[in-house]
Write a protein that holds these residues in place. Structure first.
Motif, short mmCIF file in Angstrom:
data_model
loop_
_atom_site.label_atom_id
_atom_site.label_comp_id
_atom_site.label_asym_id
_atom_site.label_seq_id
_atom_site.Cartn_x
_atom_site.Cartn_y
_atom_site.Cartn_z
N LEU A 66 26.82 47.06 43.05
CA LEU A 66 28.03 46.38 42.47
C LEU A 66 27.17 45.07 41.75
O LEU A 66 27.63 44.89 40.48
CB LEU A 66 28.87 46.09 43.58
N LEU A 67 26.38 44.56 42.26
CA LEU A 67 25.64 43.22 41.70
C LEU A 67 24.77 43.51 40.30
O LEU A 67 25.29 42.85 39.15
CB LEU A 67 24.68 42.48 42.72
N ALA A 68 24.38 44.57 40.30
CA ALA A 68 23.81 45.07 38.92
C ALA A 68 24.84 45.34 37.84
O ALA A 68 24.64 44.97 36.75
CB ALA A 68 22.95 46.39 39.10
N GLU A 69 25.96 45.94 38.44
CA GLU A 69 26.93 46.22 37.35
C GLU A 69 27.66 45.06 36.79
O GLU A 69 27.69 45.03 35.65
CB GLU A 69 28.02 47.03 38.09
N VAL A 70 27.87 44.41 37.54
CA VAL A 70 28.25 42.81 37.48
C VAL A 70 27.40 42.03 36.32
O VAL A 70 27.79 41.38 35.35
CB VAL A 70 28.56 41.86 38.42
N ALA A 71 26.21 42.25 36.68
CA ALA A 71 25.09 41.24 35.90
C ALA A 71 24.83 42.10 34.41
O ALA A 71 24.61 41.20 33.49
CB ALA A 71 23.67 41.70 36.59
N VAL A 72 25.18 43.32 34.02
CA VAL A 72 25.12 43.71 32.69
C VAL A 72 26.38 43.86 32.26
O VAL A 72 26.62 44.19 31.18
CB VAL A 72 24.52 45.18 32.65
N SER A 73 27.32 43.33 32.75
CA SER A 73 28.86 43.45 32.24
C SER A 73 28.99 42.60 31.11
O SER A 73 28.55 41.68 30.87
CB SER A 73 29.81 43.14 33.30
N GLY A 112 32.04 41.79 30.00
CA GLY A 112 33.43 40.87 29.81
C GLY A 112 33.17 39.37 30.21
O GLY A 112 31.91 38.95 30.36
N ASP A 113 34.14 38.73 30.02
CA ASP A 113 34.26 37.23 30.14
C ASP A 113 34.16 36.85 31.72
O ASP A 113 34.12 37.86 32.46
CB ASP A 113 35.35 36.63 29.66
N HIS A 114 34.18 35.51 32.13
CA HIS A 114 33.89 35.13 33.33
C HIS A 114 35.13 35.83 34.34
O HIS A 114 35.26 36.11 35.44
CB HIS A 114 33.88 33.72 33.75
N PRO A 115 36.31 35.39 34.03
CA PRO A 115 37.35 36.10 34.75
C PRO A 115 37.05 37.69 34.98
O PRO A 115 37.51 38.01 35.97
CB PRO A 115 38.96 35.83 34.09
N ALA A 116 36.91 38.28 34.02
CA ALA A 116 36.89 39.74 34.19
C ALA A 116 35.56 39.98 34.96
O ALA A 116 35.52 41.30 35.85
CB ALA A 116 36.41 40.39 32.92
N ARG A 117 34.55 39.47 34.92
CA ARG A 117 33.45 39.61 35.95
C ARG A 117 33.92 39.43 37.27
O ARG A 117 33.59 40.11 38.33
CB ARG A 117 32.40 38.85 35.49
N LYS A 118 34.55 38.38 37.56
CA LYS A 118 35.10 37.80 38.91
C LYS A 118 36.10 39.17 39.24
O LYS A 118 35.81 39.60 40.45
CB LYS A 118 35.84 36.62 38.98
N ARG A 119 37.01 39.50 38.64
CA ARG A 119 37.77 40.78 38.72
C ARG A 119 36.93 41.95 39.30
O ARG A 119 37.21 42.81 40.17
CB ARG A 119 38.52 40.96 37.66
#
Length: 276
Positions: free
Chosen positions: A26-33, A35-42
């Motif tokens: 999950l952390l790896a997927e968020v790191a390469v996302s 999306g903007d910051h709200p999208a990454r938080k979601r």
């Protein structure tokens, strides 16, 4: 058994290899996302919800008024909860008659100034929780019960990134294993906790009344006067009256300007840092 990250001296179960792999993935997927910051938080919260089997979640930027043990949200994202459930959570925290039974113990832990994660049972006993009129009115009657809170202190006392995971009434409590999964994952995204904090870090919010604080959160969410009136069971005139007081407090003239102040740092009324 190993000692927990956030509270030496207490025991929690080890996290299984499968849990660790899921956290890293999950952390790896968020790191390469992209999306903007709200999208990454979601993205973080939707993934975490699956890992701990939560029915809904909230992520808030919060300023705690220590004299009254009151958490005051100055930014809010949520998923999996109905409008009525989110409103109940907001009202539960702002109510002082009676206060939510988790407010004082959570504030006491927060004073230590370190990241902590707790299940409801670790914060409030079954007796205190289920006998509380505040809990019955704002949580149970709206269909939510057990919580898992992870509180991440930011740069000054009382300013925090607060994550809440929730389960519907009738479901089992969150386990210590699930609490540890949440704690480990949320410890690894320091940058995401700090994003989009208002320039003044919520200064001025404690001076509002409890009802004005509730309306403030809803205005920042972008809700209309009509929506707020319906959710709080008050008239639109009363909502407008509260809004006027809020605008005056923050020296803005509209809801758009208020949202800008809280979501764009300084609201565009201060010189940008490092500007040429």
């Amino acid at each position: 058994m190993s000692t927990p990250i956030d509270d030496p001296g207490r025991s929690t179960p080890n996290v299984a290899e499968a849990d660790v792999r899921a956290i890293v993935r999950l952390l790896a997927e968020v790191a390469v996302s992209q999306g903007d910051h709200p999208a990454r938080k979601r993205q973080v919260m939707e993934g975490l919800s699956q890992l701990v089997q939560a029915d809904g979640w909230l992520w808030t930027m919060t300023k705690v008024d220590f004299p009254t043990n009151t958490p005051i949200s100055i930014g809010l994202l949520h998923g999996g909860l109905t409008d009525e459930q989110v409103t109940g959570w907001i009202e539960a925290g702002q109510s002082i008659s009676p206060p939510s039974p988790d407010s004082v113990p959570l504030t006491d832990i927060l004073r230590k100034g370190r990241h902590f994660t707790r299940t409801r049972q670790q914060v409030v006993s079954d007796k205190e929780w289920y006998e509380s009129a505040n809990v019955r009115r704002n949580r149970l009657e709206r269909g939510i019960d057990h919580f898992l809170y992870s509180i991440y202190p930011l740069d000054e006392p009382g300013v925090i990134s607060a994550i809440g995971m929730f389960r519907h009434t009738g479901r089992e409590p969150f386990s210590l294993r699930e609490s540890r999964i949440a704690h480990i994952l949320l410890s690894e995204i320091d940058w995401l906790h700090r994003i989009e904090m208002p320039e003044n870090k919520g200064d001025g919010v404690p001076q509002l009344t409890p009802r004005q604080r509730t309306v403030l959160i809803m205005l920042i969410e972008g809700r209309s006067t009509k929506e707020i009136a319906k959710l709080l069971h008050i008239t639109e005139y009363t909502v407008k009256d509260h809004a006027k007081a809020i605008y005056k407090q923050f020296k803005v003239s509209s809801q758009i300007a208020l949202i800008s102040r809280f979501r764009r740092g300084n609201g565009g009324d201060m010189p940008a840092r490092n500007a040429p």
